[in-house]
Write an enzyme that holds these catalytic residues in place. Structure first.
Site, PDB file in Angstrom:
ATOM      1  N   LYS A 100      12.937   2.690  -1.819  1.00  0.00           N
ATOM      2  CA  LYS A 100      11.560   2.462  -2.239  1.00  0.00           C
ATOM      3  C   LYS A 100      11.497   2.675  -3.756  1.00  0.00           C
ATOM      4  CE  LYS A 100       7.263   5.173  -1.789  1.00  0.00           C
ATOM      5  NZ  LYS A 100       6.561   6.134  -0.914  1.00  0.00           N
ATOM      6  N   GLU A 160       3.604   3.193   8.425  1.00  0.00           N
ATOM      7  CA  GLU A 160       3.855   4.599   8.099  1.00  0.00           C
ATOM      8  C   GLU A 160       2.547   5.339   7.885  1.00  0.00           C
ATOM      9  OE1 GLU A 160       4.360   6.104   3.970  1.00  0.00           O
ATOM     10  OE2 GLU A 160       5.561   4.290   3.714  1.00  0.00           O
TER      11      GLU A 160
END
Length: 214
Positions: A134, A46
């Site tokens: 997350k 990412e």
């Protein structure tokens, strides 16, 4: 039949469930850093959107690392989701939970991993369609907190601590049930060369292998 983004995510989570967070990555660094990280076995990459020209880096990484799931972090709005998708990104990671972000990612066939810190946020994110969660910031939580959350979340929910993770700290989180981890400045920071990034990526991969084979 080509793999979907979700298929690639699930395969990557089985192989090496570590997300490389490349905050500050510039496009001219992207190919070499991508090679270094994927060469160590990482398949989840990412580029946070507060990096320099992040959409360019995402496009370059997607072309350079076709077996990896590449996308963006720090995605804070539905328009940003669309921009990431247009650049070739398939992964949307956020520090927070925003239902519109999750729903737009799901609508576009992307993998959505919002940030949560409480059971209330976690259940709301799953209801919106999140594929995993997350736990952020992990520095303010603990393996005991993660274990308690997993006790009430649907079985099999991928909950991944992010923030301050080191090769040495992963085992405690894994024993508590962490499905994987997001790795940031311990893996990459601006100015760090590809050889050093590869070395640290290998350290994280080896640490993961060590506690999964015991």
């Amino acid at each position: 039949m080509p793999l979907t983004a979700l298929d690639t995510f699930r395969d990557a989570m089985q192989a090496l469930p570590l997300i490389a967070i490349l905050r500050g990555l510039a496009p001219d660094e992207a190919p070499a850093i991508g090679d270094a990280i994927t060469g160590a076995g990482f398949r989840l990459l990412e580029v946070p959107l507060n990096s320099p020209r992040p959409l360019e880096s995402i496009a370059l990484l997607r072309a350079r690392c076709p077996a990896a799931l590449v996308g963006a972090g720090t995605v804070l709005g539905a328009q940003q989701v669309r921009e990431v998708q247009a650049a070739g990104g398939q992964l949307v990671v956020a520090p927070n939970f925003d239902a519109e972000v999750v729903r737009e990612a799901v609508r576009l066939g992307m993998v959505a991993l919002p940030g949560v810190f409480t059971p209330t946020e976690a259940f709301a994110a799953l209801a919106a369609g999140a594929h995993g969660l997350k736990l952020f910031p992990a520095e303010a939580a603990s393996p005991a907190v993660l274990k308690a959350m997993l006790a009430v979340l649907p079985a099999g929910t991928p909950l991944m601590p992010v923030g301050g993770i080191t090769p040495e700290s992963m085992a405690g989180w894994r024993r508590a049930g962490a499905a994987g981890f997001g790795i940031g400045s311990a893996l990459y920071k601006p100015g760090k060369d590809a050889a050093a990034v590869r070395e640290d990526a290998q350290r994280f991969a080896a640490a993961h292998a060590g506690f999964t084979t015991v």
